[in-house]
Design a protein around this motif. Structure first.
Motif, PDB file in Angstrom:
ATOM      1  N   VAL A 131       0.864  -1.183   0.000  1.00  0.00           N
ATOM      2  CA  VAL A 131       0.000   0.000   0.000  1.00  0.00           C
ATOM      3  C   VAL A 131       0.898   1.229   0.000  1.00  0.00           C
ATOM      4  N   GLN A 132       0.664   2.129  -0.937  1.00  0.00           N
ATOM      5  CA  GLN A 132       1.494   3.314  -1.083  1.00  0.00           C
ATOM      6  C   GLN A 132       0.659   4.582  -1.011  1.00  0.00           C
ATOM      7  N   LYS A 133       1.325   5.676  -0.716  1.00  0.00           N
ATOM      8  CA  LYS A 133       0.629   6.968  -0.623  1.00  0.00           C
ATOM      9  C   LYS A 133      -0.128   7.231  -1.923  1.00  0.00           C
TER      10      LYS A 133
ATOM     11  N   GLU B 124      -2.299   7.453   6.580  1.00  0.00           N
ATOM     12  CA  GLU B 124      -1.326   8.546   6.569  1.00  0.00           C
ATOM     13  C   GLU B 124      -0.206   8.340   7.588  1.00  0.00           C
ATOM     14  N   ARG B 125       0.914   8.993   7.287  1.00  0.00           N
ATOM     15  CA  ARG B 125       2.111   9.035   8.128  1.00  0.00           C
ATOM     16  C   ARG B 125       2.823   7.688   8.211  1.00  0.00           C
ATOM     17  N   ALA B 126       2.727   6.899   7.172  1.00  0.00           N
ATOM     18  CA  ALA B 126       3.513   5.660   7.111  1.00  0.00           C
ATOM     19  C   ALA B 126       4.966   6.006   6.812  1.00  0.00           C
ATOM     20  N   SER B 127       5.880   5.290   7.416  1.00  0.00           N
ATOM     21  CA  SER B 127       7.299   5.496   7.146  1.00  0.00           C
ATOM     22  C   SER B 127       7.594   5.152   5.691  1.00  0.00           C
TER      23      SER B 127
ATOM     24  N   LEU C 214      10.355   6.902  21.349  1.00  0.00           N
ATOM     25  CA  LEU C 214      11.542   7.219  20.556  1.00  0.00           C
ATOM     26  C   LEU C 214      11.468   6.680  19.135  1.00  0.00           C
ATOM     27  N   PHE C 215      10.863   5.497  18.966  1.00  0.00           N
ATOM     28  CA  PHE C 215      10.880   4.843  17.656  1.00  0.00           C
ATOM     29  C   PHE C 215       9.604   5.070  16.851  1.00  0.00           C
ATOM     30  N   LYS C 216       8.740   5.936  17.318  1.00  0.00           N
ATOM     31  CA  LYS C 216       7.557   6.272  16.542  1.00  0.00           C
ATOM     32  C   LYS C 216       7.901   7.421  15.601  1.00  0.00           C
ATOM     33  N   ILE C 217       7.965   7.140  14.318  1.00  0.00           N
ATOM     34  CA  ILE C 217       8.381   8.131  13.331  1.00  0.00           C
ATOM     35  C   ILE C 217       7.263   9.127  13.101  1.00  0.00           C
TER      36      ILE C 217
END
Length: 209
Positions: free
Chosen positions: A42-44, A51-54, A204-207
């Motif tokens: 799945v892509q933008k 939304e806001r996927a790395s 910390l690891f939530k982009i």
């Protein structure tokens, strides 16, 4: 099956948070050349994109049923341990319910192979087999949003953590398989629990994009 060796990191992102690159392993879920089978990229711009996927992309499982299923469409990832230590596994995940119960569409299977020992209540033998990993909070997590999945459920309603004692420069194979339909994985993190506690790691690891 083709195996993709990948040791990646969002170096700039996590260095801003003062995280030593030897204290974690970061893997984008879509960075695999395994046959996706029932997983969909799945892509933008896609209809169901969250939304806001790395990297503006992630994988959604479209096999089995929304409630459950046997391990399906395994995805293979190889990584090298950056140091010796106890590393906990987390997946950045989401669920797309389409009207089903809130505790459906929220889990997958995971197993690890290589020279490691268990650093949790689960045995090494158990960790080498498919164990359900589900979203932390289960039915309380909102759909179509990104949440951490790190809870291991080997036996019904008995919850543990995926913590592995890894050895420096050893290679490991992580296998993720689909369980419930419409469960998505954005990225995978393993972090050193002696350097970062669980609550802090989830921040910390939530982009953030």
């Amino acid at each position: 099956m083709t195996i993709f060796t990948f040791l990646g990191c969002k170096t700039n992102q996590f260095l801003k948070n003062n995280i030593n690159t030897k204290d974690y392993v970061f893997i984008e879920a879509e960075k695999t050349v395994s046959d996706l089978q029932k997983w969909q990229l799945v892509q933008k711009g896609d209809q169901n994109y969250i939304e806001r996927a790395s990297g503006d992309a992630y994988l959604e499982f479209m096999g089995n049923k929304p409630i459950t299923g046997k391990p399906n469409s395994p995805l293979i990832y190889q990584f090298t341990a950056p140091k010796t230590g106890d590393f906990q596994l987390m997946l950045m995940s989401s669920k797309r319910l389409e009207g089903v119960k809130s505790d459906w569409c929220n889990d997958a299977y995971v197993r690890l192979s290589g020279d490691f020992e268990s650093a949790s209540k689960l045995s090494k033998e158990a960790l080498e087999k498919d164990i359900k990993i589900l979203q932390d909070g289960n039915d309380e997590t909102a759909e179509l949003e990104w949440h951490w999945a790190s809870t291991a459920e080997k036996d019904r309603h008995v919850y543990n953590n995926f913590i592995y004692q890894l050895k420096k420069e050893e290679k490991y194979t992580l296998t993720l398989s689909g369980r419930s339909k419409r469960f998505s994985i954005d990225y995978i993190v393993l972090y050193d629990i002696d350097k970062i506690d669980s609550k802090k790691a989830k921040q910390l690891f939530k982009i953030k994009q």
